[in-house]
Design a protein around this motif. Structure first.
Motif, PDB file in Angstrom:
ATOM      1  N   VAL A   1       0.875  -1.171   0.000  1.00  0.00           N
ATOM      2  CA  VAL A   1       0.000   0.000   0.000  1.00  0.00           C
ATOM      3  C   VAL A   1       0.910   1.217   0.000  1.00  0.00           C
ATOM      4  N   SER A   2       0.758   2.089  -0.977  1.00  0.00           N
ATOM      5  CA  SER A   2       1.589   3.289  -0.994  1.00  0.00           C
ATOM      6  C   SER A   2       0.726   4.515  -0.708  1.00  0.00           C
ATOM      7  N   VAL A   3       1.352   5.468  -0.021  1.00  0.00           N
ATOM      8  CA  VAL A   3       0.676   6.696   0.391  1.00  0.00           C
ATOM      9  C   VAL A   3       1.435   7.863  -0.215  1.00  0.00           C
ATOM     10  N   ARG A   4       0.726   8.683  -0.960  1.00  0.00           N
ATOM     11  CA  ARG A   4       1.351   9.798  -1.664  1.00  0.00           C
ATOM     12  C   ARG A   4       1.896  10.836  -0.688  1.00  0.00           C
ATOM     13  N   ALA A   5       3.101  11.311  -0.983  1.00  0.00           N
ATOM     14  CA  ALA A   5       3.740  12.369  -0.198  1.00  0.00           C
ATOM     15  C   ALA A   5       3.810  13.638  -1.043  1.00  0.00           C
ATOM     16  N   PRO A   6       3.791  14.801  -0.417  1.00  0.00           N
ATOM     17  CA  PRO A   6       3.788  16.056  -1.176  1.00  0.00           C
ATOM     18  C   PRO A   6       5.038  16.311  -2.010  1.00  0.00           C
ATOM     19  N   SER A   7       6.201  15.829  -1.542  1.00  0.00           N
ATOM     20  CA  SER A   7       7.455  16.068  -2.261  1.00  0.00           C
ATOM     21  C   SER A   7       8.469  15.016  -1.834  1.00  0.00           C
ATOM     22  N   PRO A   8       9.553  14.888  -2.588  1.00  0.00           N
ATOM     23  CA  PRO A   8      10.578  13.922  -2.181  1.00  0.00           C
ATOM     24  C   PRO A   8      11.141  14.233  -0.786  1.00  0.00           C
ATOM     25  N   GLU A   9      11.409  15.504  -0.526  1.00  0.00           N
ATOM     26  CA  GLU A   9      11.967  15.893   0.768  1.00  0.00           C
ATOM     27  C   GLU A   9      10.997  15.587   1.906  1.00  0.00           C
ATOM     28  N   GLN A  10       9.733  15.864   1.673  1.00  0.00           N
ATOM     29  CA  GLN A  10       8.733  15.593   2.705  1.00  0.00           C
ATOM     30  C   GLN A  10       8.515  14.090   2.889  1.00  0.00           C
ATOM     31  N   ALA A  11       8.661  13.318   1.825  1.00  0.00           N
ATOM     32  CA  ALA A  11       8.538  11.859   1.939  1.00  0.00           C
ATOM     33  C   ALA A  11       9.646  11.307   2.829  1.00  0.00           C
ATOM     34  N   VAL A  12      10.872  11.797   2.622  1.00  0.00           N
ATOM     35  CA  VAL A  12      12.004  11.347   3.434  1.00  0.00           C
ATOM     36  C   VAL A  12      11.780  11.717   4.899  1.00  0.00           C
ATOM     37  N   ARG A  13      11.351  12.946   5.131  1.00  0.00           N
ATOM     38  CA  ARG A  13      11.114  13.405   6.505  1.00  0.00           C
ATOM     39  C   ARG A  13       9.968  12.612   7.153  1.00  0.00           C
ATOM     40  N   TRP A  14       8.919  12.383   6.378  1.00  0.00           N
ATOM     41  CA  TRP A  14       7.749  11.648   6.873  1.00  0.00           C
ATOM     42  C   TRP A  14       8.148  10.239   7.303  1.00  0.00           C
TER      43      TRP A  14
ATOM     44  N   PHE B   1       9.724   5.958  -1.229  1.00  0.00           N
ATOM     45  CA  PHE B   1      10.122   5.989  -2.636  1.00  0.00           C
ATOM     46  C   PHE B   1      10.060   7.410  -3.150  1.00  0.00           C
ATOM     47  N   ARG B   2      11.113   7.799  -3.813  1.00  0.00           N
ATOM     48  CA  ARG B   2      11.217   9.139  -4.386  1.00  0.00           C
ATOM     49  C   ARG B   2      12.113   9.045  -5.617  1.00  0.00           C
ATOM     50  N   PRO B   3      12.072  10.079  -6.477  1.00  0.00           N
ATOM     51  CA  PRO B   3      12.939  10.040  -7.648  1.00  0.00           C
ATOM     52  C   PRO B   3      14.397   9.829  -7.227  1.00  0.00           C
ATOM     53  N   PRO B   4      15.147   9.047  -7.942  1.00  0.00           N
ATOM     54  CA  PRO B   4      14.885   8.516  -9.278  1.00  0.00           C
ATOM     55  C   PRO B   4      14.213   7.138  -9.298  1.00  0.00           C
ATOM     56  N   SER B   5      13.873   6.549  -8.143  1.00  0.00           N
ATOM     57  CA  SER B   5      13.248   5.227  -8.180  1.00  0.00           C
ATOM     58  C   SER B   5      11.789   5.281  -8.609  1.00  0.00           C
TER      59      SER B   5
ATOM     60  N   ILE C   1       5.646  11.783  -7.751  1.00  0.00           N
ATOM     61  CA  ILE C   1       4.872  10.711  -7.110  1.00  0.00           C
ATOM     62  C   ILE C   1       5.648  10.046  -5.974  1.00  0.00           C
ATOM     63  N   SER C   2       6.324  10.835  -5.170  1.00  0.00           N
ATOM     64  CA  SER C   2       7.008  10.282  -3.999  1.00  0.00           C
ATOM     65  C   SER C   2       5.975   9.671  -3.066  1.00  0.00           C
ATOM     66  N   ARG C   3       6.356   8.586  -2.410  1.00  0.00           N
ATOM     67  CA  ARG C   3       5.386   7.854  -1.598  1.00  0.00           C
ATOM     68  C   ARG C   3       6.044   7.175  -0.402  1.00  0.00           C
TER      69      ARG C   3
ATOM     70  N   VAL D   1      -0.025   6.595  13.409  1.00  0.00           N
ATOM     71  CA  VAL D   1       1.307   7.179  13.305  1.00  0.00           C
ATOM     72  C   VAL D   1       1.485   7.897  11.965  1.00  0.00           C
ATOM     73  N   ILE D   2       1.057   7.258  10.895  1.00  0.00           N
ATOM     74  CA  ILE D   2       1.191   7.888   9.571  1.00  0.00           C
ATOM     75  C   ILE D   2       0.398   9.184   9.519  1.00  0.00           C
ATOM     76  N   GLY D   3      -0.822   9.158  10.073  1.00  0.00           N
ATOM     77  CA  GLY D   3      -1.648  10.369  10.092  1.00  0.00           C
ATOM     78  C   GLY D   3      -1.059  11.465  10.962  1.00  0.00           C
ATOM     79  N   GLU D   4      -0.541  11.103  12.123  1.00  0.00           N
ATOM     80  CA  GLU D   4       0.002  12.097  13.051  1.00  0.00           C
ATOM     81  C   GLU D   4       1.314  12.701  12.561  1.00  0.00           C
ATOM     82  N   THR D   5       2.070  11.972  11.759  1.00  0.00           N
ATOM     83  CA  THR D   5       3.357  12.471  11.296  1.00  0.00           C
ATOM     84  C   THR D   5       3.296  13.076   9.887  1.00  0.00           C
ATOM     85  N   ARG D   6       2.118  13.066   9.291  1.00  0.00           N
ATOM     86  CA  ARG D   6       2.005  13.553   7.905  1.00  0.00           C
ATOM     87  C   ARG D   6       2.463  14.999   7.807  1.00  0.00           C
ATOM     88  N   PRO D   7       3.166  15.312   6.719  1.00  0.00           N
ATOM     89  CA  PRO D   7       3.677  16.696   6.541  1.00  0.00           C
ATOM     90  C   PRO D   7       2.546  17.696   6.303  1.00  0.00           C
TER      91      PRO D   7
END
Length: 178
Positions: A114-127, A141-145, A150-152, A172-178
């Motif tokens: 199950v993948s959850v969309r992140a706003p940006s690559p940087e925010q995906a890493v932080r999340w 997952f973020r570019p270049p993968s 579509i970072s997730r 946890v995912i909801g509470e830490t979302r960017p």
């Protein structure tokens, strides 16, 4: 392998083409089998060609005995407990439903991911890091993968996850979302 098809026998089994003379299958041992590496399954002639001509095989070494043993043990477990594959699907569907109900953009799962969309690559890493700090390990997952935009976060449903564990993951995912 380990999720799709009757008892987790894989996508070729689900499609009714497993064992056909002209079918070549690649499988990962590092996902549902919890090992590492992978394998190519197919006609002896094709495998022989790959071993002797494909650079990735020529410059690769064989699987470590521990990795091969772990994959074999997981396959034996799947054979003894074929309901695990269906349970992994059930957990993935429940994760998806709860994540989307919480207002997150999650992709409907075809298998155990199950993948959850992140706003940006940087925010995906932080999340993902924030989830880890809260005791929840998720992939990122973020570019270049993946293509730009579509970072997730990547969650893998396991057959042994309980309702409270699923609820905690969603919280946890909801509470830490960017």
């Amino acid at each position: 392998l380990g999720v799709l098809g009757d008892g987790g026998r894989g996508a070729p089994h689900a499609a009714g083409i497993a064992g056909a003379d002209d079918v070549v299958v690649t499988v990962t041992l590092s996902k549902s089998l919890g090992s590492q590496g992978g394998a190519v399954l197919g006609p002896v002639r094709v495998i022989g060609h790959l071993v002797n001509a494909a650079r990735t095989f020529i410059f690769d070494t064989g699987l470590a005995p521990a990795a091969a043993g772990a994959a074999l043990a997981a396959l034996r477990l799947l054979r003894r407990e074929p309901g695990r594959a269906a349970r992994a699907h059930e957990v993935a569907r429940e994760l998806h439903a709860r994540l989307t109900a919480a207002g997150l953009e999650a992709v409907r799962p075809d298998a155990a991911v199950v993948s959850v969309r992140a706003p940006s690559p940087e925010q995906a890493v932080r999340w993902a890091a924030d989830c880890r700090t809260a005791g929840l390990s998720v992939g990122c997952f973020r570019p270049p993968s993946v293509p730009d935009g579509i970072s997730r976060l990547r969650l893998t449903a396991r057959a042994d996850l309980s309702g409270p564990e699923i609820e905690r993951a969603v919280r946890v995912i909801g509470e830490t979302r960017p």
